[in-house]
Design a protein around this motif. Structure first.
Motif, PDB file in Angstrom:
ATOM      1  N   PHE A  68      -2.680   8.053 -10.840  1.00  0.00           N
ATOM      2  CA  PHE A  68      -3.005   6.746 -11.394  1.00  0.00           C
ATOM      3  C   PHE A  68      -4.273   6.228 -10.725  1.00  0.00           C
ATOM      4  O   PHE A  68      -4.681   6.708  -9.657  1.00  0.00           O
ATOM      5  N   SER A  69      -4.888   5.211 -11.327  1.00  0.00           N
ATOM      6  CA  SER A  69      -6.113   4.642 -10.773  1.00  0.00           C
ATOM      7  C   SER A  69      -5.897   3.164 -10.474  1.00  0.00           C
ATOM      8  O   SER A  69      -4.889   2.563 -10.887  1.00  0.00           O
ATOM      9  N   GLU A  70      -6.853   2.580  -9.779  1.00  0.00           N
ATOM     10  CA  GLU A  70      -6.769   1.149  -9.462  1.00  0.00           C
ATOM     11  C   GLU A  70      -6.657   0.313 -10.736  1.00  0.00           C
ATOM     12  O   GLU A  70      -5.995  -0.730 -10.743  1.00  0.00           O
ATOM     13  N   SER A  71      -7.267   0.769 -11.800  1.00  0.00           N
ATOM     14  CA  SER A  71      -7.199   0.006 -13.046  1.00  0.00           C
ATOM     15  C   SER A  71      -5.777  -0.058 -13.603  1.00  0.00           C
ATOM     16  O   SER A  71      -5.421  -1.008 -14.315  1.00  0.00           O
ATOM     17  N   ASP A  72      -4.948   0.931 -13.246  1.00  0.00           N
ATOM     18  CA  ASP A  72      -3.549   0.901 -13.692  1.00  0.00           C
ATOM     19  C   ASP A  72      -2.751  -0.207 -13.021  1.00  0.00           C
ATOM     20  O   ASP A  72      -1.657  -0.554 -13.487  1.00  0.00           O
ATOM     21  N   PHE A  73      -3.278  -0.764 -11.919  1.00  0.00           N
ATOM     22  CA  PHE A  73      -2.559  -1.809 -11.198  1.00  0.00           C
ATOM     23  C   PHE A  73      -2.939  -3.211 -11.669  1.00  0.00           C
ATOM     24  O   PHE A  73      -2.348  -4.192 -11.223  1.00  0.00           O
ATOM     25  N   GLU A  74      -3.927  -3.309 -12.547  1.00  0.00           N
ATOM     26  CA  GLU A  74      -4.403  -4.613 -12.991  1.00  0.00           C
ATOM     27  C   GLU A  74      -3.438  -5.251 -13.983  1.00  0.00           C
ATOM     28  O   GLU A  74      -2.727  -4.568 -14.712  1.00  0.00           O
ATOM     29  N   GLU A  75      -3.410  -6.599 -13.949  1.00  0.00           N
ATOM     30  CA  GLU A  75      -2.618  -7.392 -14.896  1.00  0.00           C
ATOM     31  C   GLU A  75      -1.151  -6.981 -14.910  1.00  0.00           C
ATOM     32  O   GLU A  75      -0.509  -6.930 -15.960  1.00  0.00           O
ATOM     33  N   GLY A  76      -0.637  -6.657 -13.729  1.00  0.00           N
ATOM     34  CA  GLY A  76       0.780  -6.347 -13.597  1.00  0.00           C
ATOM     35  C   GLY A  76       1.170  -4.927 -13.900  1.00  0.00           C
ATOM     36  O   GLY A  76       2.344  -4.572 -13.816  1.00  0.00           O
ATOM     37  N   GLY A  77       0.201  -4.097 -14.255  1.00  0.00           N
ATOM     38  CA  GLY A  77       0.492  -2.694 -14.518  1.00  0.00           C
ATOM     39  C   GLY A  77       0.158  -2.288 -15.938  1.00  0.00           C
ATOM     40  O   GLY A  77       0.531  -2.961 -16.902  1.00  0.00           O
ATOM     41  N   SER A  78      -0.548  -1.174 -16.061  1.00  0.00           N
ATOM     42  CA  SER A  78      -0.901  -0.661 -17.388  1.00  0.00           C
ATOM     43  C   SER A  78       0.332  -0.112 -18.095  1.00  0.00           C
ATOM     44  O   SER A  78       1.366   0.169 -17.477  1.00  0.00           O
TER      45      SER A  78
ATOM     46  N   PRO B  83       0.794  -1.238   0.000  1.00  0.00           N
ATOM     47  CA  PRO B  83       0.000   0.000   0.000  1.00  0.00           C
ATOM     48  C   PRO B  83       0.821   1.280   0.000  1.00  0.00           C
ATOM     49  O   PRO B  83       0.366   2.291  -0.545  1.00  0.00           O
ATOM     50  N   ASN B  84       2.005   1.273   0.599  1.00  0.00           N
ATOM     51  CA  ASN B  84       2.801   2.504   0.589  1.00  0.00           C
ATOM     52  C   ASN B  84       3.062   2.974  -0.838  1.00  0.00           C
ATOM     53  O   ASN B  84       3.036   4.183  -1.131  1.00  0.00           O
ATOM     54  N   TYR B  85       3.312   2.010  -1.731  1.00  0.00           N
ATOM     55  CA  TYR B  85       3.574   2.365  -3.125  1.00  0.00           C
ATOM     56  C   TYR B  85       2.290   2.654  -3.886  1.00  0.00           C
ATOM     57  O   TYR B  85       2.201   3.653  -4.620  1.00  0.00           O
ATOM     58  N   THR B  86       1.283   1.797  -3.748  1.00  0.00           N
ATOM     59  CA  THR B  86       0.056   2.023  -4.515  1.00  0.00           C
ATOM     60  C   THR B  86      -0.645   3.303  -4.070  1.00  0.00           C
ATOM     61  O   THR B  86      -1.197   4.038  -4.905  1.00  0.00           O
ATOM     62  N   ASN B  87      -0.624   3.602  -2.779  1.00  0.00           N
ATOM     63  CA  ASN B  87      -1.234   4.856  -2.320  1.00  0.00           C
ATOM     64  C   ASN B  87      -0.509   6.065  -2.904  1.00  0.00           C
ATOM     65  O   ASN B  87      -1.136   7.072  -3.264  1.00  0.00           O
ATOM     66  N   ASN B  88       0.809   5.968  -2.986  1.00  0.00           N
ATOM     67  CA  ASN B  88       1.566   7.064  -3.569  1.00  0.00           C
ATOM     68  C   ASN B  88       1.227   7.228  -5.051  1.00  0.00           C
ATOM     69  O   ASN B  88       1.071   8.349  -5.545  1.00  0.00           O
ATOM     70  N   LEU B  89       1.088   6.114  -5.751  1.00  0.00           N
ATOM     71  CA  LEU B  89       0.743   6.190  -7.172  1.00  0.00           C
ATOM     72  C   LEU B  89      -0.662   6.745  -7.379  1.00  0.00           C
ATOM     73  O   LEU B  89      -0.902   7.500  -8.322  1.00  0.00           O
ATOM     74  N   LEU B  90      -1.568   6.402  -6.484  1.00  0.00           N
ATOM     75  CA  LEU B  90      -2.914   6.978  -6.564  1.00  0.00           C
ATOM     76  C   LEU B  90      -2.860   8.494  -6.355  1.00  0.00           C
ATOM     77  O   LEU B  90      -3.571   9.246  -7.023  1.00  0.00           O
TER      78      LEU B  90
END
Length: 296
Positions: free
Chosen positions: A225-235, A214-221
């Protein structure tokens, strides 16, 4: 001390978890010693021991080199007490201490069972480090900082910040948060492959772990970026924002974007499909040294 630390790090460094000697046999330690000697010879400013290196890992690389700066990127405050770290730094000889930069981070809840109140924990750790008899002081340490509070702490209590897995937009925001004087030394992951589909596959293999943290995904949000960017290993948008993909000239151009955004130093992490991103990619390190020759 910050200007001195900037000079110590140089402009371009190499970041690699494979430079840690912990858990390796004699042959592995010899391979690391040979690799770091070559990295020093070709002119890189700093060698960043990636992952969660120990003070002893740093001491081994310092012993195998003569002039290059050696930094921990990043030592987890949950794994090593401040007193232990300060004592180990004090045990280095004077020349090695001059070449050492202590990178500290709070790690992640999934990796550190004791993880709690990370900001307060870092403040307490820095207090303990300063109070230790053999304190390393604040001038030769950097913090793994992503958000505004930790970035401010990096400016106030250390030389600056060593952010990991960040975009150029984050670099610009970090420079504003740190102010003009603090050091900013982001890590940038590199795939030297002109087949961009294949390069992105290599990048996704590395990114899969970090998209669980979460430290990384929260920063990317926060960066848009959106949650969809995290799907399938990254957009593709996410991969192209976080990585330098392509030939060496493209890597150089991407690195320039980080400098233009406010970085003082860039730590390049080379990923290869053959090594799964975890080996010692010495040919790629040599290739990058050639293209960055005027910056080393």
């Amino acid at each position: 001390m910050t200007s001195e630390t900037r000079q110590t790090l140089g402009r371009i460094g190499i970041w690699s978890g494979a430079l840690r000697g912990s858990g390796t046999d004699d042959a592995g330690r010899r391979a690391i010693a040979e690799a770091v000697a070559e990295l020093e010879e070709v002119g890189y400013g700093t060698l960043w021991l990636g992952g969660n290196p120990s003070p002893d890992d740093a001491a081994a690389v310092l012993a195998a080199t003569r002039t290059v700066t050696v930094a921990t990127g990043i030592l987890s405050i949950w794994e090593h007490t401040a007193e232990e770290v300060a004592a180990r730094i004090a045990a280095l000889d004077a020349g090695q201490r001059e070449r050492f930069v202590l990178g500290l981070g709070v790690s992640h809840g999934l990796l550190a069972p004791q993880y709690a109140k990370p900001y307060s924990a870092m403040v307490a750790y820095l207090d303990a480090l300063d109070a230790a008899t053999a304190s390393s002081g604040g001038g030769r340490r950097v913090l793994a900082a992503l958000g505004p509070k930790m970035l401010k702490l990096a400016a106030d209590r250390a030389s600056g910040a060593h952010p990991y897995l960040v975009t150029t937009e984050h670099t610009a925001e970090a420079r504003e948060a740190l102010g003009p004087d603090a050091l900013l030394a982001p890590e940038v992951s590199v795939v030297l492959d002109t087949d961009l589909d294949r390069a992105r596959t290599t990048a996704r293999n590395m990114l899969s772990l970090y998209l669980k943290l979460p430290n990384y995904t929260n920063n990317l949000l926060r960066l848009g970026f959106s949650e969809s960017d995290f799907e399938e290993g990254g957009s593709v948008r996410l991969l192209d924002g976080l990585f330098a993909l392509g030939d060496a000239e493209r890597v150089r151009a991407r690195t320039r974007e980080y400098f233009d955004a406010g970085a003082d130093h860039v730590a390049l992490q080379v990923l290869t499909a053959e090594e799964g991103g975890a080996g010692l990619p010495r040919p790629e390190w040599r290739e990058l040294a050639e293209v960055f020759a005027d910056e080393l």
